[in-house]
Scaffold this motif. Structure first.
Motif, mmCIF file in Angstrom:
data_model
loop_
_atom_site.group_PDB
_atom_site.id
_atom_site.type_symbol
_atom_site.label_atom_id
_atom_site.label_comp_id
_atom_site.label_asym_id
_atom_site.label_seq_id
_atom_site.Cartn_x
_atom_site.Cartn_y
_atom_site.Cartn_z
ATOM 1 N N TRP A 281 36.194 -10.864 -11.977
ATOM 2 C CA TRP A 281 36.016 -9.435 -11.711
ATOM 3 C C TRP A 281 36.849 -9.004 -10.501
ATOM 4 C CZ3 TRP A 281 34.653 -9.320 -16.173
ATOM 5 C CH2 TRP A 281 33.419 -9.619 -16.720
ATOM 6 N N ILE A 282 37.008 -9.880 -9.501
ATOM 7 C CA ILE A 282 37.705 -9.515 -8.265
ATOM 8 C C ILE A 282 39.226 -9.618 -8.412
ATOM 9 C CG2 ILE A 282 38.075 -10.162 -5.832
ATOM 10 C CD1 ILE A 282 35.128 -11.026 -5.756
ATOM 11 N N HIS A 283 39.718 -10.731 -8.956
ATOM 12 C CA HIS A 283 41.168 -10.978 -8.965
ATOM 13 C C HIS A 283 41.731 -11.341 -10.337
ATOM 14 C CE1 HIS A 283 41.302 -11.905 -4.359
ATOM 15 N NE2 HIS A 283 41.544 -10.634 -4.618
ATOM 16 N N GLY A 284 40.906 -11.303 -11.381
ATOM 17 C CA GLY A 284 41.388 -11.706 -12.693
ATOM 18 C C GLY A 284 42.297 -10.682 -13.346
ATOM 19 N N ALA B 204 43.563 -19.552 -3.953
ATOM 20 C CA ALA B 204 42.190 -19.610 -4.456
ATOM 21 C C ALA B 204 41.152 -19.459 -3.360
ATOM 22 C CB ALA B 204 41.960 -20.924 -5.204
ATOM 23 N N LEU B 205 41.413 -20.007 -2.171
ATOM 24 C CA LEU B 205 40.395 -19.972 -1.119
ATOM 25 C C LEU B 205 40.080 -18.544 -0.692
ATOM 26 C CD1 LEU B 205 41.301 -23.065 1.093
ATOM 27 C CD2 LEU B 205 39.769 -22.904 -0.879
ATOM 28 N N GLU B 206 41.046 -17.641 -0.794
ATOM 29 C CA GLU B 206 40.795 -16.237 -0.490
ATOM 30 C C GLU B 206 39.863 -15.627 -1.539
ATOM 31 O OE1 GLU B 206 44.407 -14.057 0.005
ATOM 32 O OE2 GLU B 206 45.295 -15.579 1.322
ATOM 33 N N THR B 207 40.118 -15.953 -2.803
ATOM 34 C CA THR B 207 39.252 -15.455 -3.876
ATOM 35 C C THR B 207 37.844 -16.012 -3.738
ATOM 36 O OG1 THR B 207 41.157 -15.310 -5.369
ATOM 37 C CG2 THR B 207 38.967 -15.307 -6.372
ATOM 38 N N VAL B 208 37.743 -17.314 -3.443
ATOM 39 C CA VAL B 208 36.430 -17.939 -3.272
ATOM 40 C C VAL B 208 35.696 -17.303 -2.096
ATOM 41 C CG1 VAL B 208 35.235 -20.084 -2.672
ATOM 42 C CG2 VAL B 208 37.075 -20.115 -4.361
ATOM 43 N N ALA B 209 36.410 -17.045 -0.997
ATOM 44 C CA ALA B 209 35.779 -16.440 0.180
ATOM 45 C C ALA B 209 35.190 -15.077 -0.159
ATOM 46 C CB ALA B 209 36.788 -16.319 1.312
ATOM 47 N N ARG B 210 35.943 -14.260 -0.901
ATOM 48 C CA ARG B 210 35.429 -12.943 -1.291
ATOM 49 C C ARG B 210 34.265 -13.088 -2.277
ATOM 50 N NH1 ARG B 210 41.067 -11.879 -0.577
ATOM 51 N NH2 ARG B 210 41.397 -10.080 0.800
ATOM 52 N N THR B 211 34.369 -14.030 -3.191
ATOM 53 C CA THR B 211 33.291 -14.284 -4.145
ATOM 54 C C THR B 211 32.000 -14.631 -3.424
ATOM 55 O OG1 THR B 211 34.784 -15.019 -5.905
ATOM 56 C CG2 THR B 211 32.530 -15.874 -5.968
ATOM 57 N N MET B 212 32.102 -15.505 -2.420
ATOM 58 C CA MET B 212 30.924 -15.968 -1.700
ATOM 59 C C MET B 212 30.269 -14.857 -0.885
ATOM 60 S SD MET B 212 30.288 -19.049 -2.502
ATOM 61 C CE MET B 212 31.070 -20.413 -3.335
ATOM 62 N N GLN B 213 31.029 -13.863 -0.488
ATOM 63 C CA GLN B 213 30.426 -12.753 0.263
ATOM 64 C C GLN B 213 29.359 -12.044 -0.571
ATOM 65 O OE1 GLN B 213 33.452 -10.122 1.847
ATOM 66 N NE2 GLN B 213 34.662 -11.843 2.613
ATOM 67 N N ILE C 204 43.730 -17.501 -12.063
ATOM 68 C CA ILE C 204 42.995 -16.324 -11.600
ATOM 69 C C ILE C 204 43.619 -15.884 -10.279
ATOM 70 C CG2 ILE C 204 40.772 -15.402 -10.845
ATOM 71 C CD1 ILE C 204 39.428 -17.584 -12.541
ATOM 72 N N GLY C 205 44.170 -14.676 -10.243
ATOM 73 C CA GLY C 205 44.834 -14.215 -9.027
ATOM 74 C C GLY C 205 46.200 -14.864 -8.878
ATOM 75 N N LYS C 206 46.456 -15.404 -7.685
ATOM 76 C CA LYS C 206 47.751 -16.010 -7.407
ATOM 77 C C LYS C 206 47.610 -17.510 -7.173
ATOM 78 C CE LYS C 206 49.578 -11.809 -5.228
ATOM 79 N NZ LYS C 206 50.141 -11.215 -3.980
ATOM 80 N N LYS C 207 48.623 -18.255 -7.605
ATOM 81 C CA LYS C 207 48.617 -19.694 -7.356
ATOM 82 C C LYS C 207 48.605 -19.955 -5.850
ATOM 83 C CE LYS C 207 52.320 -20.746 -9.676
ATOM 84 N NZ LYS C 207 53.421 -21.587 -10.220
ATOM 85 N N GLY C 208 47.817 -20.936 -5.444
ATOM 86 C CA GLY C 208 47.760 -21.314 -4.036
ATOM 87 C C GLY C 208 46.888 -20.426 -3.177
#
Length: 530
Positions: free
Chosen positions: A91-94, A220-229, A214-218
């Motif tokens: 939903w955030i970066h797909g 992922a940690l930014e996407t995970v950080a936003r997901t966890m919020q 999902i999003g951009k290669k390399g």
């Protein structure tokens, strides 16, 4: 807010009628049948944003869903919640294609998950050994994910792997794979949530098209950080659901148990302990509602406050459950007789402080922001505090695009307190100002953010922020709250309980009778389907 609870309480059916099957499934470590029934009936449509054809309006709606389901069965709430956790990166970066595919799978009752952890690395997801090798027209995936909820039952998953340029998230639709493309790892035996599909998956030379990123290669940690919020904040729903059920059992016991020719509820020590347990629930509700609303109305503060919520609410509810256990005595330990669900809630709730970042992980996130927090304490930025705190204002539909990786030197709660209470001479405000100064001094003494002192300081920060938040929350919503909770004595008592100060106060018997008559354990008059 009330309309969401009414909707889900009716969908989920009477709580007490589910107890026999819930206990049987737990004893057999079977996936909860009431959860599967709800999934078959389309409950996952509430995880799909409205713009994609689903019924997800806002995070507060999803919070009500999780809380209502968890007060029946924490295992079921976590299983459904994991589907949303796995969906959030999409939903955030797909891509549009990924969102369409996921919408179709959820609409048909397909479960989802987020596969981050591995046996050798636990919370250190950046050390993942699941790897991606890139060819001209595909990715080759190798490695094993472990201790993943819905890993076997899930039809789709968001998988973290290491590519040449760093951690990368992949959207994997298992329905598009053959049985030879992956191997499921056996379900793990767990202390609580026994029926949950806590298992894993192994990939061996799995070839995937390049549009699975999902999003951009390399990145992922930014996407995970936003997901966890978002997911860390929603974990509070599991805690408050368990709180409602355990507190309700304890109340029923005190109103029916006679000791020494006296109802247990009339003993002074029980009155005080019951009040303290209720105060912990009220504090947790106020913080969870405030931060849930921030997720859409003030999303740039979520990096910090989601960590506070995830650190402190399970901690407070564990205390509440402990008090309720003391009052129930031997019955809290029994898996049969009058309150057989209580022991399951004790075990199930224990996991809430572990996933989506353990308490230690989230306290370390807070400690890492101490340089900014020193500036936060004196902040007086003007934000729309009333829009966030006053429940008369509706929240926006969920849109994760506004989430930030850091709130930098800004702080919503301290700004609200400093701006609104500058000239306030009430004793409760002066007490909180004193606590703020103690916190400032304590943080100044922290030089190593990885030391135990930093962890202790982060916990103190959680206490002070939660206490300030409670004052703000109640001041803005007194016209909507149950009368007993609007008094200065009640507010002072809850704040003292948050701060772990000694303060004896006893709520009126009418509060407890209201709950037992079919109301949610809440500041607000919300009916439940018992």
């Amino acid at each position: 807010m009330n309309e969401f609870y009414q909707q889900f309480e009716m969908i989920f059916g009477p709580r007490k009628g589910l107890i026999p099957s819930i206990l049987e499934d737990d004893e057999n470590s079977s996936f909860p049948r009431e959860a599967q029934s709800l999934i078959n009936q389309g409950i996952l449509r509430f995880l799909i944003p409205m713009e994609l054809g689903g019924e997800l309006k806002g995070i507060d709606q999803l919070f009500a869903l999780g809380r209502s389901l968890a007060r029946r069965n924490v295992t079921s709430a976590i299983a459904v919640g994991q589907c949303f956790l796995g969906s959030l990166p999409v939903w955030i970066h797909g891509s549009a294609e990924q969102k369409h595919a996921l919408t179709s799978i959820l609409s048909q009752g397909g479960l989802n998950c987020l596969a981050l952890t591995e046996l050798e690395h636990g919370s250190d997801i950046s050390a993942s050994e699941v790897t991606i090798d890139e060819t001209e027209d595909s990715f080759i995936l190798n490695g094993q994910k472990w201790c993943i909820n819905n890993a076997t039952k899930g039809k789709v998953m968001s998988v973290l792997a290491i590519a040449e340029n760093g951690p990368t998230l992949l959207f994997i639709d298992k329905s598009q794979l053959s049985k030879d493309d992956y191997e499921n790892i056996d379900k793990l035996k767990t202390h609580g949530i026994r029926g949950a599909d806590i298992s894993g998956i192994k990939f061996d030379e799995l070839s995937l098209p390049k549009d699975v990123v999902i999003g951009k290669k390399g990145r992922a940690l930014e996407t995970v950080a936003r997901t966890m919020q978002i997911s860390r904040t929603l974990c509070a729903a599991f805690s408050l659901g368990a709180a409602d059920s355990t507190f309700r059992d304890m109340l029923d016991f005190t109103h029916s148990r006679v000791l020494y020719d006296e109802l247990l509820k009339d003993r002074g020590s029980v009155k005080s302990l019951s009040s303290k347990a209720l105060a912990l629930i009220l504090a947790s509700e106020a913080l969870s509602i405030s931060v849930t609303r921030m997720a859409t109305l003030a999303p740039k503060f979520m990096a910090l406050y989601s960590a506070v919520t995830k650190s402190f609410i399970p901690h407070m509810i564990e205390k509440q459950i402990g008090i309720s256990s003391e009052i129930l005595g031997a019955r809290y330990y029994l898996r049969e007789n009058d309150y057989p669900l209580f022991q399951k809630n004790v075990r199930d709730h224990a996991v809430v402080s572990l996933f989506d970042g353990s308490m230690g992980v989230n306290l370390s996130i807070i400690a890492s922001k101490f340089n900014n927090i020193k500036n936060h304490i004196d902040a007086e930025e003007e934000y729309d505090f009333e829009e966030v705190y006053n429940l008369k204002y509706e929240t926006l539909h969920f849109d994760g695009s506004s989430l930030k990786l850091s709130s930098r030197s800004e702080d919503f709660i301290f700004s609200a307190f400093n701006t609104l209470y500058d000239e306030d001479t009430r004793g409760i405000v002066l007490q909180l100002r004193s606590e703020v100064e103690k916190l400032r001094s304590f943080i100044e003494g922290v030089t190593d953010y990885t030391a135990y002192l930093a962890r202790d300081a982060a916990l103190k920060y959680c206490r002070v922020v939660t206490a300030i938040n409670y004052l703000l929350f109640t001041d803005y919503n007194k016209d909507k709250m149950i009368g007993d909770f609007t008094t200065d004595d009640s507010i002072q008592f809850v704040i003292s309980t948050i701060l772990d100060d000694s303060c004896d106060y006893q709520y009126d018997e009418s509060v407890y009778k209201n709950i037992l008559s079919g109301k949610l354990v809440s500041h607000f008059d919300i009916g439940v389907n018992e």
